[in-house]
Scaffold this active site. Structure first.
Site, PDB file in Angstrom:
ATOM      1  N   MET A  29       0.852  -1.196   0.000  1.00 17.16           N
ATOM      2  CA  MET A  29       0.000   0.000   0.000  1.00 17.16           C
ATOM      3  C   MET A  29       0.889   1.247   0.000  1.00 17.16           C
ATOM      4  O   MET A  29       0.427   2.339   0.321  1.00 17.16           O
ATOM      5  CB  MET A  29      -0.941  -0.014   1.195  1.00 17.16           C
ATOM      6  CG  MET A  29      -1.913  -1.197   1.136  1.00 17.16           C
ATOM      7  SD  MET A  29      -3.518  -0.903   1.889  1.00 17.16           S
ATOM      8  CE  MET A  29      -3.063  -0.596   3.563  1.00 17.16           C
ATOM      9  N   GLY A  30       2.154   1.062  -0.335  1.00 13.30           N
ATOM     10  CA  GLY A  30       3.040   2.212  -0.514  1.00 13.30           C
ATOM     11  C   GLY A  30       3.613   2.770   0.772  1.00 13.30           C
ATOM     12  O   GLY A  30       3.566   2.155   1.820  1.00 13.30           O
TER      13      GLY A  30
ATOM     14  N   VAL B 222      11.679  -7.652   9.543  1.00 10.34           N
ATOM     15  CA  VAL B 222      12.906  -6.842   9.562  1.00 10.34           C
ATOM     16  C   VAL B 222      12.675  -5.700  10.546  1.00 10.34           C
ATOM     17  O   VAL B 222      11.721  -4.951  10.398  1.00 10.34           O
ATOM     18  CB  VAL B 222      13.189  -6.244   8.163  1.00 10.34           C
ATOM     19  CG1 VAL B 222      14.387  -5.305   8.212  1.00 10.34           C
ATOM     20  CG2 VAL B 222      13.412  -7.354   7.150  1.00 10.34           C
TER      21      VAL B 222
ATOM     22  N   GLN C 172     -10.257  -2.537   2.575  1.00  8.18           N
ATOM     23  CA  GLN C 172      -9.788  -3.167   3.816  1.00  8.18           C
ATOM     24  C   GLN C 172      -9.782  -2.211   5.005  1.00  8.18           C
ATOM     25  O   GLN C 172      -9.329  -2.571   6.083  1.00  8.18           O
ATOM     26  CB  GLN C 172      -8.406  -3.801   3.613  1.00  8.18           C
ATOM     27  CG  GLN C 172      -7.256  -2.851   3.377  1.00  8.18           C
ATOM     28  CD  GLN C 172      -5.997  -3.591   2.942  1.00  8.18           C
ATOM     29  OE1 GLN C 172      -5.883  -4.037   1.798  1.00  8.18           O
ATOM     30  NE2 GLN C 172      -5.031  -3.741   3.831  1.00  8.18           N
TER      31      GLN C 172
ATOM     32  N   GLN D 100      -2.543 -12.195   8.080  1.00  7.62           N
ATOM     33  CA  GLN D 100      -2.779 -11.900   6.656  1.00  7.62           C
ATOM     34  C   GLN D 100      -2.100 -12.947   5.764  1.00  7.62           C
ATOM     35  O   GLN D 100      -2.700 -13.455   4.811  1.00  7.62           O
ATOM     36  CB  GLN D 100      -2.239 -10.500   6.335  1.00  7.62           C
ATOM     37  CG  GLN D 100      -2.178 -10.193   4.858  1.00  7.62           C
ATOM     38  CD  GLN D 100      -1.795  -8.756   4.576  1.00  7.62           C
ATOM     39  OE1 GLN D 100      -2.627  -7.871   4.721  1.00  7.62           O
ATOM     40  NE2 GLN D 100      -0.564  -8.509   4.158  1.00  7.62           N
TER      41      GLN D 100
ATOM     42  N   HIS E  93       9.652  -2.936   3.177  1.00  8.22           N
ATOM     43  CA  HIS E  93       9.208  -3.130   1.792  1.00  8.22           C
ATOM     44  C   HIS E  93      10.407  -3.424   0.871  1.00  8.22           C
ATOM     45  O   HIS E  93      10.333  -4.274  -0.007  1.00  8.22           O
ATOM     46  CB  HIS E  93       8.522  -1.867   1.256  1.00  8.22           C
ATOM     47  CG  HIS E  93       7.236  -1.522   1.937  1.00  8.22           C
ATOM     48  ND1 HIS E  93       7.101  -0.459   2.794  1.00  8.22           N
ATOM     49  CD2 HIS E  93       6.016  -2.105   1.877  1.00  8.22           C
ATOM     50  CE1 HIS E  93       5.866  -0.384   3.222  1.00  8.22           C
ATOM     51  NE2 HIS E  93       5.168  -1.380   2.683  1.00  8.22           N
TER      52      HIS E  93
ATOM     53  N   ASP F 267       2.724  -9.291   9.165  1.00  6.25           N
ATOM     54  CA  ASP F 267       1.259  -9.424   9.201  1.00  6.25           C
ATOM     55  C   ASP F 267       0.956 -10.916   9.057  1.00  6.25           C
ATOM     56  O   ASP F 267       0.533 -11.379   7.994  1.00  6.25           O
ATOM     57  CB  ASP F 267       0.633  -8.628   8.063  1.00  6.25           C
ATOM     58  CG  ASP F 267       0.976  -7.149   8.166  1.00  6.25           C
ATOM     59  OD1 ASP F 267       0.756  -6.569   9.239  1.00  6.25           O
ATOM     60  OD2 ASP F 267       1.480  -6.587   7.182  1.00  6.25           O
TER      61      ASP F 267
END
Ligand code: PAF
Length: 183
Positions: free
Chosen positions: A30-31, A176, A61, A153, A37, A150
């Protein structure tokens, strides 16, 4: 690295890659990238010939009391960061491209979504797996990388992929942690 906004163009790009016998690893996000990331992107580049990172703040969501409008967004910053990794495509669709005004479908994995975060945030995992399913259909990845941060998820996505017989390898990247000043 190229940035693609259109679903049709993304799908065409993937078809071309697959037709030439190459593999695709997807990192759904989601940036507002951080080191976590970037680590997912680095792992993805070791797992396939081409890497696609999706960047989409998924309205489905977010619950009614969770402020979607406050979610941080900065495409220029994220593009710069992804371009420094081995990312081939940054896929950043608009809300209206992803969800037409009459969009009416939700996927649901029963059981494991009834506890933990799923219990606290009704509808959250339906939104997550609905958008992940759309991304899988558009991008057609061979592998998809998610953070183990997550964990629920990750389990829900793995279950959906198994239940729906998708031939996609789901890889969980270890957590991390950034170094903190007091350690
Ligand atoms: O983990 C996230 O950032 C999101 O839940 C995901 C998987 C990109 C779906 O919007």
């Amino acid at each position: 690295m190229q940035t693609i906004h259109s679903l049709a163009e993304m799908s065409r790009w993937s078809d071309g890659i697959i037709a030439r016998g190459n593999s695709i690893a997807l990192v759904p996000t989601m940036g507002y990238f951080h080191e976590g990331h970037l680590n997912l992107m680095r792992l993805a580049s070791r797992l396939a010939d081409f890497v696609v990172v999706s960047l989409f703040v998924n309205p489905l969501q977010f619950g009614p009391l969770e402020d979607l409008s406050c979610y941080p967004r900065d495409l220029a910053r994220d593009s710069g960061m992804a371009a420094g990794e081995n990312v081939d495509v940054l896929f950043a669709p608009t809300d209206s491209e992803m969800y037409s005004s009459d969009f009416n479908t939700r996927l649901r994995v029963e059981g494991i979504t009834d506890t933990l975060c799923g219990k606290q945030r009704p509808g959250h995992f339906e939104g997550v797996i609905t958008v992940v399913a759309k991304l899988f259909n558009i991008i057609k990845p061979h592998t998809a990388v998610f953070g183990r941060k997550d964990f629920q998820q990750l389990c829900v996505i793995r279950k959906m992929v198994r239940d729906l017989n998708w031939d996609i390898k789901i890889v969980g990247h270890p957590i991390v942690r950034e170094k903190t000043a007091w350690l």
